[in-house]
Design an enzyme around this catalytic site. Structure first.
Site, mmCIF file in Angstrom:
data_model
loop_
_atom_site.group_PDB
_atom_site.id
_atom_site.type_symbol
_atom_site.label_atom_id
_atom_site.label_comp_id
_atom_site.label_asym_id
_atom_site.label_seq_id
_atom_site.Cartn_x
_atom_site.Cartn_y
_atom_site.Cartn_z
ATOM 1 N N HIS A 4 -2.301 -8.809 2.141
ATOM 2 C CA HIS A 4 -1.961 -7.525 2.791
ATOM 3 C C HIS A 4 -3.144 -7.144 3.705
ATOM 4 C CE1 HIS A 4 0.027 -3.796 3.422
ATOM 5 N NE2 HIS A 4 -0.241 -3.161 2.292
ATOM 6 N N HIS A 32 5.122 -12.551 8.011
ATOM 7 C CA HIS A 32 5.385 -11.185 7.562
ATOM 8 C C HIS A 32 6.626 -11.168 6.678
ATOM 9 C CE1 HIS A 32 5.869 -6.819 7.585
ATOM 10 N NE2 HIS A 32 4.568 -6.812 7.858
ATOM 11 N N ASP A 76 -2.992 -8.123 11.772
ATOM 12 C CA ASP A 76 -4.328 -8.533 11.337
ATOM 13 C C ASP A 76 -4.911 -9.686 12.162
ATOM 14 O OD1 ASP A 76 -4.436 -6.666 9.181
ATOM 15 O OD2 ASP A 76 -2.983 -7.925 8.140
ATOM 16 N N SER A 101 0.828 -1.218 0.000
ATOM 17 C CA SER A 101 0.000 0.000 0.000
ATOM 18 C C SER A 101 0.859 1.264 0.000
ATOM 19 C CB SER A 101 -0.969 0.002 1.180
ATOM 20 O OG SER A 101 -0.297 -0.229 2.393
ATOM 21 N N ARG A 110 2.162 -4.198 16.819
ATOM 22 C CA ARG A 110 0.782 -3.730 16.590
ATOM 23 C C ARG A 110 -0.209 -4.776 17.094
ATOM 24 N NH1 ARG A 110 1.173 -2.742 10.264
ATOM 25 N NH2 ARG A 110 1.921 -4.885 10.480
HETATM 26 N N1 CMX Z 1 0.610 -19.535 6.518
HETATM 27 C C1 CMX Z 1 1.072 -20.485 5.676
HETATM 28 N N2 CMX Z 1 2.156 -20.314 4.890
HETATM 29 C C2 CMX Z 1 2.804 -19.158 4.999
HETATM 30 C C3 CMX Z 1 2.412 -18.141 5.889
HETATM 31 C C4 CMX Z 1 1.249 -18.355 6.652
HETATM 32 N N3 CMX Z 1 0.757 -17.422 7.476
HETATM 33 N N4 CMX Z 1 3.272 -17.103 5.768
HETATM 34 C C5 CMX Z 1 4.168 -17.452 4.829
HETATM 35 N N5 CMX Z 1 3.878 -18.695 4.364
HETATM 36 C C6 CMX Z 1 4.533 -19.414 3.278
HETATM 37 C C7 CMX Z 1 4.465 -18.577 2.009
HETATM 38 O O1 CMX Z 1 3.204 -18.711 1.366
HETATM 39 C C8 CMX Z 1 5.621 -19.117 1.226
HETATM 40 O O2 CMX Z 1 5.211 -20.346 0.658
HETATM 41 P P1 CMX Z 1 5.739 -20.821 -0.794
HETATM 42 O O3 CMX Z 1 7.223 -21.037 -0.606
HETATM 43 O O4 CMX Z 1 4.974 -22.061 -1.059
HETATM 44 O O5 CMX Z 1 5.443 -19.712 -1.750
HETATM 45 C C9 CMX Z 1 6.648 -19.431 2.310
HETATM 46 O O6 CMX Z 1 5.912 -19.534 3.537
HETATM 47 C C10 CMX Z 1 7.695 -18.331 2.473
HETATM 48 O O7 CMX Z 1 7.030 -17.086 2.684
HETATM 49 P P2 CMX Z 1 7.707 -15.934 3.572
HETATM 50 O O8 CMX Z 1 8.979 -15.541 2.911
HETATM 51 O O9 CMX Z 1 7.768 -16.353 4.991
HETATM 52 O O10 CMX Z 1 6.624 -14.785 3.495
HETATM 53 P P3 CMX Z 1 6.433 -13.678 2.346
HETATM 54 O O11 CMX Z 1 7.349 -12.545 2.636
HETATM 55 O O12 CMX Z 1 6.511 -14.272 0.982
HETATM 56 O O13 CMX Z 1 4.914 -13.246 2.562
HETATM 57 C C11 CMX Z 1 3.023 -12.709 3.892
HETATM 58 C C12 CMX Z 1 4.530 -12.488 3.686
HETATM 59 C C13 CMX Z 1 2.537 -11.750 4.961
HETATM 60 C C14 CMX Z 1 2.302 -12.377 2.574
HETATM 61 C C15 CMX Z 1 2.777 -14.177 4.317
HETATM 62 O O14 CMX Z 1 3.390 -14.415 5.571
HETATM 63 C C16 CMX Z 1 1.314 -14.534 4.385
HETATM 64 O O15 CMX Z 1 0.751 -14.936 3.358
HETATM 65 N N6 CMX Z 1 0.664 -14.426 5.588
HETATM 66 C C17 CMX Z 1 -0.756 -14.655 5.712
HETATM 67 C C18 CMX Z 1 -1.545 -13.450 5.191
HETATM 68 C C19 CMX Z 1 -1.391 -12.266 6.129
HETATM 69 O O16 CMX Z 1 -1.570 -12.364 7.341
HETATM 70 N N7 CMX Z 1 -1.101 -11.097 5.538
HETATM 71 C C20 CMX Z 1 -1.050 -9.829 6.299
HETATM 72 C C21 CMX Z 1 0.357 -9.275 6.495
HETATM 73 C C22 CMX Z 1 0.346 -7.947 7.227
HETATM 74 C C23 CMX Z 1 -0.311 -6.904 6.369
HETATM 75 O O17 CMX Z 1 0.288 -6.512 5.340
HETATM 76 O O18 CMX Z 1 -1.425 -6.488 6.657
#
Ligand code: CMX
Length: 436
Positions: free
Chosen positions: A271, A318, A373, A241, A327
């Protein structure tokens, strides 16, 4: 010039030589290297943006202008009898780096109250959406429709010096910030409580209290709103964002285009939309077990079921953080104080004890800890905002404070149009030594 603008101008004048010096004298210094994994991995961690508004440390969490969240909550002035500080005070802090006095905040509140008038066509835009539309789509369109009010565009067409760009940008940004909570509250009432009369803003109230009033919520929802908008305001410049807002504004698109884009980026489930996803996921769990929180084994099984079906655990993980999000902790402490017996909070707290271990066992997420979140919907739910599609709108109102502050400073320091370089897969394969 109002008082905040005067202080801001002196800060801008003092800062400009630092940016000029970096570009002129230190332009060739290497500050980072880019690895192939970062190019195919969402540019993770590449140091290539500047923001002085906030900084995110992986272990410590967010600092606004050098202050941790607990420091921000302690130092910013509060309304009489309130637990949470004025949101307007945070805007002052993010723009200037100074903790404002109560008088400075009150001056800003008067200024912002004078900017709350919303043209009728904005209500018409909102009313024209079907009631099944997602509130983020409506918010984005409503902000977009305000674009014709941009002072920056008028001044730009008249011919304006580059060093003056920040001034009408400040006016546009402050106008939008004054209006966006009203737009959000109107969307809420229109979608979910169309039976009640629309509430016009109360000029005696600050941003948080006025938002609660327009939403039709009693105390302490004013404090909940203040807390919510403050914790969501900024998370340095690289998240979707914040970066989208900055990127759009870098082409000198006005703040209405930029914030509408910011809202669109925030609306993704990875996000800001994750707060809505958390509630959906929690309700799936509660439908199974009712108000009595199940034991650790049942919770672990539910988490594993989600992972095994190929979904992420919303509210966990994250891209930058490597510990529990502060937060999350601010909201957890609020819940422990005000709603310790809330059934949903009990579920969230029980999951906090289970999910990190499961994610570690799962072995994928680099950060197994909860983010903002995981906790935010619980507070809203408790105080009667149960339409969880709406939660990301609240995030967007908060996030606009940081994004708008950043855009004003981008313009003040004359950052150019953003334009990183892309290469083809063939080129990258060749660069890393893959022979074909
Ligand atoms: N549950 C399951 N798997 C997860 C996970 C979770 N909460 N968080 C990360 N992973 C997985 C990723 O999908 C990724 O899988 P692949 O290798 O199969 O693609 C792997 O772990 C590595 O990811 P990462 O490097 O740890 O995380 P990223 O930097 O790529 O992504 C985020 C960060 C937030 C998108 C991810 O942790 C996620 O999808 N979390 C759940 C959604 C969420 O809560 N988003 C809100 C974030 C805060 C915000 O911006 O508001």
């Amino acid at each position: 010039m109002n008082k905040l603008k005067e202080v801001l101008y002196s800060k801008i004048e003092a800062h400009r030589p630092r940016t000029r010096r970096l570009a002129k004298e230190y332009g060739d210094v290497v500050v980072d290297q880019v690895h192939a994994r970062q190019i195919v991995g969402g540019m993770r961690g590449i140091k290539c943006l500047i923001s002085d508004i906030s900084y995110l440390d992986p272990y410590e969490g967010i600092r606004y202008r050098g202050y941790t969240l607990p420091e921000v909550f302690e130092k910013l002035p509060k309304p009489d009898g309130a637990e949470m500080p004025y949101v307007e005070g945070l805007y002052y802090l993010l723009l200037t780096g100074d903790i404002p006095t109560r008088e400075q905040v009150e001056d800003l509140i008067i200024d912002m109250n004078n900017r709350r008038i919303i043209p009728k066509y904005v209500w018409d835009v909102i009313d024209s959406f079907p009631s099944e539309s997602h509130p983020m789509a409506i918010l984005s369109a409503a902000v977009m429709s305000l674009e014709r009010e941009s002072l920056f565009n008028i001044k730009y067409r008249q011919g304006m010096k580059k060093t003056d760009y920040w001034d009408p940008t400040y006016e546009d940004a402050t106008n939008l910030l004054a209006k966006i909570p009203l737009i959000g509250a109107y969307i809420y009432r229109k979608l979910y409580h169309p039976e009640g009369a629309h509430r016009y803003p109360d000029p005696t109230l600050d941003l948080g209290a006025n938002f609660a009033y327009m939403m039709g919520k009693d105390k302490p929802y004013d404090d909940v709103s203040r807390m919510y908008f403050i914790i969501h305001a900024d998370h340095e410049a690289g998240n979707v964002s914040a970066h989208t807002g900055h990127l759009i504004a870098s082409s000198l698109s006005d703040v209405y285009y930029a914030v509408s884009g910011m809202i669109n980026g925030l609306a993704g489930p990875l996000h800001g939309l994750a707060n809505q996803e958390v509630l959906r996921w929690l309700h799936g769990l509660m439908e199974k077990f009712g108000d009595k929180v199940p034991g650790e084994e049942e919770l672990r099984a539910y988490v594993w079921d989600t992972l095994n079906s190929g979904q992420v655990i919303p509210g966990y993980g994250h891209a930058v953080l490597r510990r529990t999000d502060p937060r999350y902790m601010v909201q957890r402490e609020f819940c422990l104080k005000h709603l310790p017996d809330d059934p949903l909070f009990k579920y969230v707290d029980a999951l906090y004890k289970v999910v990190p271990d499961v994610l570690k066992e799962h072995g994928k997420a680099k950060n197994p800890w909860p983010n903002v979140d995981a906790q935010s919907g619980v507070v809203q739910w408790h105080y009667g905002v149960r339409e969880y599609d709406f939660y990301t709108v609240l995030f967007a109102i908060g996030r606009s404070i940081g994004v708008l502050s950043n855009i004003i400073w981008d313009r003040a320091l004359g950052y150019p149009i953003e334009r990183p370089k892309s290469i083809t897969t063939d080129m990258l394969e060749e660069m890393v030594g893959i022979k074909k």
